[in-house]
Write a protein that holds these residues in place. Structure first.
Motif, PDB file in Angstrom:
ATOM      1  N   UNK A 427       0.820  -1.210   0.000  1.00  0.00           N
ATOM      2  CA  UNK A 427       0.000   0.000   0.000  1.00  0.00           C
ATOM      3  C   UNK A 427       0.856   1.263   0.000  1.00  0.00           C
ATOM      4  N   UNK A 428       0.337   2.313  -0.647  1.00  0.00           N
ATOM      5  CA  UNK A 428       0.999   3.615  -0.633  1.00  0.00           C
ATOM      6  C   UNK A 428       0.601   4.445   0.587  1.00  0.00           C
ATOM      7  N   UNK A 429      -0.358   3.952   1.356  1.00  0.00           N
ATOM      8  CA  UNK A 429      -0.788   4.678   2.550  1.00  0.00           C
ATOM      9  C   UNK A 429       0.343   4.670   3.577  1.00  0.00           C
ATOM     10  N   UNK A 430       0.785   5.824   4.071  1.00  0.00           N
ATOM     11  CA  UNK A 430       1.896   5.866   5.040  1.00  0.00           C
ATOM     12  C   UNK A 430       1.644   5.011   6.272  1.00  0.00           C
ATOM     13  N   UNK A 431       0.366   4.869   6.655  1.00  0.00           N
ATOM     14  CA  UNK A 431       0.064   4.105   7.870  1.00  0.00           C
ATOM     15  C   UNK A 431       0.224   2.604   7.669  1.00  0.00           C
ATOM     16  N   UNK A 432       0.190   2.152   6.398  1.00  0.00           N
ATOM     17  CA  UNK A 432       0.192   0.710   6.141  1.00  0.00           C
ATOM     18  C   UNK A 432       1.497   0.053   6.568  1.00  0.00           C
ATOM     19  N   UNK A 433       2.627   0.593   6.107  1.00  0.00           N
ATOM     20  CA  UNK A 433       3.919   0.002   6.481  1.00  0.00           C
ATOM     21  C   UNK A 433       4.180   0.127   7.978  1.00  0.00           C
ATOM     22  N   UNK A 472      12.882   3.279  10.105  1.00  0.00           N
ATOM     23  CA  UNK A 472      13.128   4.711  10.299  1.00  0.00           C
ATOM     24  C   UNK A 472      12.600   5.523   9.121  1.00  0.00           C
ATOM     25  N   UNK A 473      12.826   5.004   7.918  1.00  0.00           N
ATOM     26  CA  UNK A 473      12.458   5.757   6.715  1.00  0.00           C
ATOM     27  C   UNK A 473      10.948   5.875   6.523  1.00  0.00           C
ATOM     28  N   UNK A 474      10.207   4.873   7.010  1.00  0.00           N
ATOM     29  CA  UNK A 474       8.773   4.870   6.726  1.00  0.00           C
ATOM     30  C   UNK A 474       7.964   5.687   7.726  1.00  0.00           C
TER      31      UNK A 474
END
Length: 802
Positions: A427-433, A472-474
């Motif tokens: 998913x491209x949603x930031x919350x997904x990762x 860290x990156x996500x």
């Protein structure tokens, strides 16, 4: 002991074992006793044991323990082998893992069974049961290797060829591994092994497909055979050939281009394009004049029939961002492309077809398809819906998948939950990762936790970084500027939202007045802007909760295990990310060398650093920065930092300076057991819930579904800890239990799984004095929290220990 006494003891044990096994059977008692006392061939074992069965869930635990005692005093004799077959055939494998402790034991059993003429496929079925009883992959590998080393001989070549086609999944895996080695044999034997490997390229199991891909890619000299497979009538063989060719560079480029020109399967065509480095353009054909023409190619051959279960329902209409409706064929082709991919991943063809389509419409379609899939029973054969939903479903899909991932394992659907985790990572949603990362760190079901870890590992490997660096990156910025502010535009009025050091949202209007919440759009607002801003704010509030929860857990783990950052990576995460910036200002940091604290500092709101004495501080070159733990601080420094935070009215984002500290009492350094909590009596459900909430797991399930340990492992430190207690039943942990002792051991040295009786061995157990001070303090702190509800102690608990 004299020989006669030793012999008499063995005979007595045999009699007791036989009596106990027979006693626990429901039918065929006479046949089982005759089988166990017979001296004939084992070749007809299954026929002899056919009339014999046990009551459901019956486990002859006493007989199994006597059998282990008998086995420890002898080699794998015929009686032991017959008992193994009885345990496997009559009692579904219960007790076998008690007899084998390591690869050499398993290899010894395999050799003994083959010497006694046990049918080859039956042997593989027995070890398949042992293999499946383990949870961790490293233990499964051990079982595979044990048998592989025994059967990897020319004498077994004909039987391996049969097993490669007809055996159970485990058996096929072992047979193919052995056949790979036997291809090196000269003459007809080597040719036979090679032919059998190539014949198995139509294999349906994904696990075996991965093994075959590895094996075939190691034989570039077989390129001519792979070229022939590209012409096979079976799509599975053509797909395997394309995937192997992709690993061989340009060796088969002409053959791949020729195959692509006539390939009818979209899935195989995609694989060939990947091998050619031509993801979008079909070789040998003109580029489609339009996306509608591409859609027609994807649907060619009646592939739309695969969607009939969806097309029986009305589906949302898609629109182009530039205006106009998207044809139903293009919409259906988008879904077929995902369906044809055949794995949990992104389809390049689907991505092409999605170009120019309104994202909100795509999200509506993806969410509707997902809901219809759930209503149809969420069948695994149509699990392509999961990556389709994750990729195109937008932020609204993330909590839905997260809910399913938590629910499915509780209903014996761990495999589909693993697929959902893998899909969520797309998913491209930031919350997904962030959710995937949280699952990889702490989740009740190990299978799903491992899948989340694998999804993150794959993503990290693609970027060439560690999983922690990826985590860290996500961390998202959620639209906040570097100073922690974000503006929501209603047209005639604006609202500024600021993230405070306490990680709460502070909202002010145009005049600077603080308001409790972002108001709903009013009549004087720009309807489109205000509605979009209001919806964005609601989404952001959900994301901030997820982000804060996830990052608090990460920082707690970093504090417990002493994770250190380089100076550059620390600044990238804690200075430049507006979310982590707020965390950083409330915490006390340390400079470490070889794991030892050198000095402490605090990051100030103006971007500077200061010491406990409020003097300006400069980060040294090559600094290793980690969270300071109060167990490392002297009382003066600890109180100084507390006072400074109080003076600046700063509340810490995680419990750090006020964290309880537990030090090893003098005189206990050489002890190999932590007995601080021994004898505490409390409700089993309370103990289990709190420990699992802190990242611990239930130990191996043993007799009658009972388990007697909880454990946690921290591979980064090479440490594990196991807590022993009086035991509870899986599915019913509500009874009162007594806590015993805990031991610290070398991580990765204890086998875990159903009916696995391994425990930390003496050579792998650390004395309490060898355990790092910080780790010891954290484990004791967790056990204090887990047993806090205990109000009663059993002083005689040591007499109860197993």
């Amino acid at each position: 002991m004299s020989f006669s006494l030793f012999s008499n003891k063995k005979e007595d044990l045999k009699r007791r074992i036989i009596d106990d096994l027979v006693r626990h059977t429901a039918t065929g008692k006479r046949e089982l006793e005759a089988y166990l006392t017979d001296t004939g061939s084992l070749a007809d074992s299954l026929v002899q044991l056919a009339p014999t069965s046990s009551n459901r869930y019956v486990y002859p635990h006493q007989g199994a323990r006597w059998l282990r005692e008998y086995r420890n005093s002898t080699v794998w004799d015929e009686f032991t082998c017959r008992c193994v077959l009885a345990l496997w055939r009559v009692f579904q494998g219960s007790g076998i893992t008690e007899l084998v402790h390591g690869e050499s034991d398993m290899s010894g059993l395999a050799e003994a069974l083959l010497e006694l003429d046990l049918p080859f496929l039956t042997l593989l079925d027995i070890f398949s049961t042992i293999h499946d009883s383990y949870y961790q992959e490293r233990h499964k590998v051990l079982v595979r290797n044990a048998v592989y080393k025994v059967v990897n001989k020319p004498a077994y070549l004909p039987r391996l060829c049969t097993a490669a086609q007809d055996a159970c999944l485990y058996g096929r895996f072992v047979a193919l591994s052995a056949l790979d080695d036997l291809t090196a044999l000269p003459g007809e034997e080597g040719a036979l092994a090679k032919a059998e490997l190539l014949a198995c390229t139509g294999e349906s199991s994904k696990q075996v497909q991965r093994l075959l891909l590895t094996i075939l890619a190691s034989h570039p000299d077989w390129a001519g055979d792979y070229a022939d497979l590209l012409k096979s009538k079976k799509a599975a063989q053509r797909l395997m050939a394309a995937e192997v060719a992709a690993k061989l560079g340009d060796a088969l480029r002409p053959q791949l281009e020729e195959a692509l020109a006539v390939e009818k399967s979209a899935k195989v065509a995609d694989a060939i394009r990947v091998a050619l480095g031509q993801e979008a353009q079909p070789a040998g054909e003109e580029a489609p004049a339009s996306l509608d023409e591409l859609a027609a190619r994807v649907l060619k051959g009646g592939k739309k029939r695969k969607l009939q279960w969806l097309l029986d329902h009305p589906l949302p209409t898609l629109h182009l961002t530039e205006g106009g409706e998207v044809s139903q064929d293009r919409r259906d082709a988008l879904m077929v492309a995902c369906c044809e991919l055949g794995r949990i991943g992104r389809s390049e063809t689907a991505a092409q077809l999605a170009q120019g389509i309104d994202q909100k419409d795509l999200a509506a379609l993806a969410n509707e398809v997902y809901e219809l899939w759930l209503a149809a029973g969420a069948q695994s054969k149509t699990k392509w819906v999961l990556p389709f939903a994750a990729v195109y479903g937008g932020p609204a899909m993330t909590p839905k998948l997260n809910h399913a991932i938590n629910e499915w394992p509780q209903n014996a659907r761990g495999a589909i939950a693993c697929d959902a985790v893998t899909a969520l990572a797309l998913s491209d949603d930031p919350a997904a990762l962030l959710i995937v990362d949280a699952i990889s760190r702490k989740f009740k079901f190990r299978q799903v936790k491992a899948a989340a870890g694998a999804a993150l590992d794959n993503a990290a490997q693609e970027l060439g970084i560690t999983t922690e660096e990826l985590a860290d990156r996500i961390v998202p910025t959620l639209g906040f500027s570097a100073d922690g502010k974000r503006t929501f535009d209603y047209g005639p009025r604006n609202f500024t939202v600021r993230l405070t050091p306490t990680l709460e949202l502070e909202i002010t209007n145009d005049s600077g007045k603080t308001v409790k919440n972002l108001p709903a759009p009013g009549k004087t607002d720009d309807e489109a802007k205000a509605t979009a801003a209001y919806n964005d704010f609601k989404t952001m509030k959900k994301q901030i909760r997820t982000t804060v929860t996830s990052q608090k857990a990460r920082l707690e783990a970093a504090l417990s295990a002493l994770r250190c950052w380089t100076g550059d990576s620390w600044q990238a995460l804690f200075v430049h990310n507006p979310i982590m910036h707020q965390f950083a200002m409330s915490l006390i940091w340390g400079i470490y060398e070889d794991g030892q604290l050198q000095t402490t500092f605090r990051y100030m709101e103006d971007g500077s650093f200061n010491t406990v004495d409020e003097e300006e501080y400069q980060l040294p070159e090559g600094a290793r920065i980690g969270l300071a733990h109060p167990v490392e601080l002297d009382q003066e420094t600890l109180e100084g930092w507390k006072q400074q935070l109080e003076d600046y009215e700063i509340t810490q984002s995680i419990q750090q300076l006020d964290r309880p500290v537990f030090r090893l009492e003098p005189g206990l350094e050489s002890c190999r057991s932590l007995e601080r909590f021994g004898g505490k009596i409390l409700n089993g459900l309370s103990l289990s819930g709190k420990l699992q909430g802190l990242g611990w797991y239930r130990g191996s399930v043993q007799d009658a579904g009972e388990f007697f340990t909880f454990y946690r492992e921290d591979p980064a430190l090479g440490l594990g800890v196991e807590l022993n207690f009086s035991g509870a039943y899986v599915g019913d942990e509500s009874s009162t239990v007594t806590v015993y002792n805990a031991v610290f051991y070398r991580a990765g040295t204890v086998q875990r799984g159903s009916y696995c009786y391994d425990e930390p061995k003496e050579e792998h157990i650390f004395t309490l004095g060898e355990v790092p001070t910080r780790y010891y303090s954290e484990v004791v702190y967790q056990l204090e929290r887990a047993t806090a509800s205990s109000t009663e102690t059993n002083p005689d608990w040591k007499k109860e220990t197993r």
